[in-house]
Design an enzyme around this catalytic site. Structure first.
Site, mmCIF file in Angstrom:
data_model
loop_
_atom_site.group_PDB
_atom_site.id
_atom_site.type_symbol
_atom_site.label_atom_id
_atom_site.label_comp_id
_atom_site.label_asym_id
_atom_site.label_seq_id
_atom_site.Cartn_x
_atom_site.Cartn_y
_atom_site.Cartn_z
ATOM 1 C CE1 TYR A 1 -3.099 -3.010 0.544
ATOM 2 C CE2 TYR A 1 -3.274 -2.711 2.692
ATOM 3 C CZ TYR A 1 -3.420 -3.400 1.775
ATOM 4 O OH TYR A 1 -4.438 -4.483 1.726
ATOM 5 C CG HIS B 1 -0.577 -8.691 0.351
ATOM 6 N ND1 HIS B 1 -0.112 -7.428 0.243
ATOM 7 C CD2 HIS B 1 -1.949 -8.740 0.003
ATOM 8 C CE1 HIS B 1 -1.193 -6.767 -0.285
ATOM 9 N NE2 HIS B 1 -2.133 -7.414 -0.244
#
Length: 355
Positions: free
Chosen positions: A66, A150
């Site tokens: 992010y 992830h």
């Protein structure tokens, strides 16, 4: 530390993983802190985490992905500024290491940040340890509570042979309380649930008012094995985020197809007939499943975070769900929340729709 600010009728906390963590219905997703889709100025993002905390959020999820580390740095700074934030539950992710980038443009993966770093896929044991060390430095923390693998969509073998054994080792050593995987699909998450000893998964966008396919694989397996589910993407990246979905609303980070736009509008109309809103129903719906521990919603600002928290206190009549099912807008076998605070399922609401 799972209170709901000044709400006089707090929803009960649910277990999050098997390490003793407990969480309320509303949790905070940190993608927007990384300048998702647009640059977020200081006067805007600095209010988001404190407002989420005031609204009852005690679990905060983030990732190196992010904003190329920006979201982790911002979350760490925001939590450090909260007097009681030592009670926060924090998760981050492994699988993408950050390496020096060209620094000649902007990040090509949807975050408005300079490309001074690039993501390097690494699901090895060494990659996990290096990723955790770098994340802790960015967060300004000595530890995190949960680590997720992830988006290993194209790295199944590497994750199974490298990342998951490393995470199991970290949990056994007490370095983290829980570990799991975070993905936008339920099929591979189900394989991980069956093939590892993970205890929490983050499912983004695949168990919502628009789509309930996870009822066929992931959710029943998690319920059988005692694996907690964090429901992310409850608004399907925007389509369910407003009371009246408009043309061009996002679905999976792209303009929604006409068929889904029509379906979202039909659901919104049923919500309106029952005196509630599409966002309130969308936020609460995942909590009807007994495996779902919390719903993780992102926000850019204090106003958005406060609005998200309020969705879990908004009235959502119990007969809404049956009406949606009768209209063909919700699967008849989907467990649904009751009408109480936070939408926690009651004894009669954990299987099918209440009478």
């Amino acid at each position: 530390m799972t209170g709901r600010g000044h709400d006089p009728h707090p929803a009960p906390a649910r277990p999050l993983g098997r390490g003793g963590l407990r969480v309320g219905p509303y949790s905070f997703g940190g993608a927007q802190l990384g300048n998702l889709d647009r640059e977020v100025p200081d006067h805007e993002w600095t209010g988001a985490v404190p407002a989420a905390w005031a609204g009852g959020a005690r679990y905060f999820d983030v990732a190196p992905h992010y904003g190329l580390g920006l979201a982790e740095r911002r979350l760490g700074a925001a939590l450090a500024g909260l007097p009681a934030a030592d009670g926060a539950i924090v998760s981050t992710k492994v699988g993408r290491l950050l390496a020096p980038g060209p620094g000649t443009g902007t990040d090509p993966e949807g975050f408005a940040v300079p490309d001074t770093s690039v993501r390097v896929s690494d699901y090895s044991r060494d990659g996990v340890l290096r990723s955790l060390e770098a994340s802790l430095e960015r967060l300004g923390r000595d530890s995190v509570d949960i680590l997720y693998v992830h988006d290993p969509d194209h790295h199944y073998r590497e994750a199974m042979e490298g990342a998951f054994p490393a995470l199991a080792e970290l949990r056994s050593q007490g370095v983290v309380r829980s570990y799991g995987a975070g993905m936008n699909q339920s099929e591979m998450l189900t394989r991980f649930v069956c093939g590892t000893d993970l205890d929490v998964v983050l499912l983004a966008g695949r168990y919502t008012l628009l789509e309930q396919g996870a009822l066929d694989d992931l959710l029943p397996e998690c319920a059988r094995r005692g694996v907690s589910v964090v429901a992310g993407g409850a608004f399907n990246s925007g389509l369910l985020a407003t009371e009246h979905p408009r043309p061009g609303a996002a679905y999976n980070y792209a303009p929604a197809p006409d068929e889904l736009l029509r379906r979202a509008r039909a659901i919104a109309a049923v919500c309106e007939r029952h005196g509630t809103t599409l966002p309130a129903a969308a936020a609460r719906f995942p909590l009807g499943h007994p495996a779902v521990a919390t719903v993780c919603l992102g926000s850019y600002s204090a106003d958005q975070a406060a609005r998200n928290a309020a969705l879990f206190r908004a009235p959502v009549p119990g007969d809404l769900w049956a009406d949606l099912a009768d209209s063909g807008l919700l699967r008849a076998d989907a467990p649904v929340p009751h009408a109480g605070p936070g939408g926690a399922p009651g004894p009669a609401a954990t299987e099918g729709h209440p009478a």
